[in-house]
Motif scaffolding. Structure first.
Motif, mmCIF file in Angstrom:
data_model
loop_
_atom_site.group_PDB
_atom_site.id
_atom_site.type_symbol
_atom_site.label_atom_id
_atom_site.label_comp_id
_atom_site.label_asym_id
_atom_site.label_seq_id
_atom_site.Cartn_x
_atom_site.Cartn_y
_atom_site.Cartn_z
ATOM 1 N N SER A 14 0.826 -1.211 0.000
ATOM 2 C CA SER A 14 0.000 0.000 0.000
ATOM 3 C C SER A 14 0.861 1.261 0.000
ATOM 4 O O SER A 14 0.599 2.200 -0.751
ATOM 5 N N ASP A 30 -5.423 5.251 -4.272
ATOM 6 C CA ASP A 30 -5.002 5.426 -2.897
ATOM 7 C C ASP A 30 -4.729 4.062 -2.250
ATOM 8 O O ASP A 30 -4.613 3.056 -2.954
ATOM 9 N N ARG A 31 -4.648 4.055 -0.928
ATOM 10 C CA ARG A 31 -4.381 2.797 -0.216
ATOM 11 C C ARG A 31 -5.496 1.768 -0.469
ATOM 12 O O ARG A 31 -5.237 0.588 -0.549
ATOM 13 N N THR A 42 -7.190 1.449 -3.213
ATOM 14 C CA THR A 42 -6.906 0.916 -4.539
ATOM 15 C C THR A 42 -5.886 -0.210 -4.434
ATOM 16 O O THR A 42 -6.056 -1.277 -5.027
ATOM 17 N N VAL A 101 1.040 4.194 -2.967
ATOM 18 C CA VAL A 101 0.735 5.605 -2.722
ATOM 19 C C VAL A 101 1.987 6.467 -2.860
ATOM 20 O O VAL A 101 1.988 7.465 -3.594
#
Length: 189
Positions: free
Chosen positions: A131, A142-143, A145, A135
């Motif tokens: 993550s 984002d995280r 995703t 990012v």
């Protein structure tokens, strides 16, 4: 315990092969000795008991499956994310035994709280690194995703390795699924 790092790694690699081929129930010192091609009793010289061997395999499998870090030199685009996910799928194909052993360890961890804690900690650290890399690397999304992509790829790899007839069985078919997953999850730049 004996301290020969090369032999220890040989035994751990053999343990991965035993887990992948026979499951956790087939993991015995004798089976590891046989898979490693070493004299009977060698594994017991390196691991005090089966529980220690399982814990060490739980640690080692992550080491074995983690690629060497390479600085990212390409633009953080959706297309680059597709490439990275195809590389992940390629690593799963190349080390099928490693991934299958990891699944076996996860199943065994359901029955062994001490192993569950170690496995969960490694997965949590891995997910956090994934993550953060997504990012901080500037990839679209984002995280969340990164989490969705992780979950989708985990499922795809599990299906591909354990039920090969379920998904398209040629490499292009599965690669196309990777492209579709990334396109569905990762927003455009």
């Amino acid at each position: 315990m004996v301290a020969n790092p090369q032999r220890r790694r040989q035994l751990l690699d053999a343990g991965i092969d035993v887990l992948a081929g026979q499951g956790a129930r087939g993991l015995t010192f004798r089976a590891v000795d046989d898979a490693a091609g070493v004299p009977q009793g060698t594994t017991s010289n390196y691991f005090a008991n089966r529980e220690e061997l399982l814990r060490e395999l739980g640690r080692f499998v992550f080491e074995r499956l983690t690629p060497d870090p390479v600085p990212e030199t390409e633009a953080p685009t959706r297309a680059r994310e597709v490439q990275l996910m195809k590389e992940l799928l390629g690593r799963a194909r190349d080390d099928r035994a490693g991934f299958l052993a990891l699944y076996e360890l996860r199943l065994e961890a359901v029955r062994r709280p001490d192993l569950a804690d170690a496995i969960a900690d490694r997965y949590a650290a891995n997910l956090d690194a994934i993550s953060a890399g997504h990012v901080e690397g500037g990839f679209p999304g984002d995280r969340r995703t990164a989490l969705l992509l992780y979950l989708a790829m985990s499922g795809l790899i599990l299906e591909h390795l354990t039920l090969p007839g379920l998904l398209p069985n040629d490499a292009r078919g599965v690669d196309a699924l990777v492209e579709d997953l990334v396109t569905a999850i990762v927003p455009p730049e």
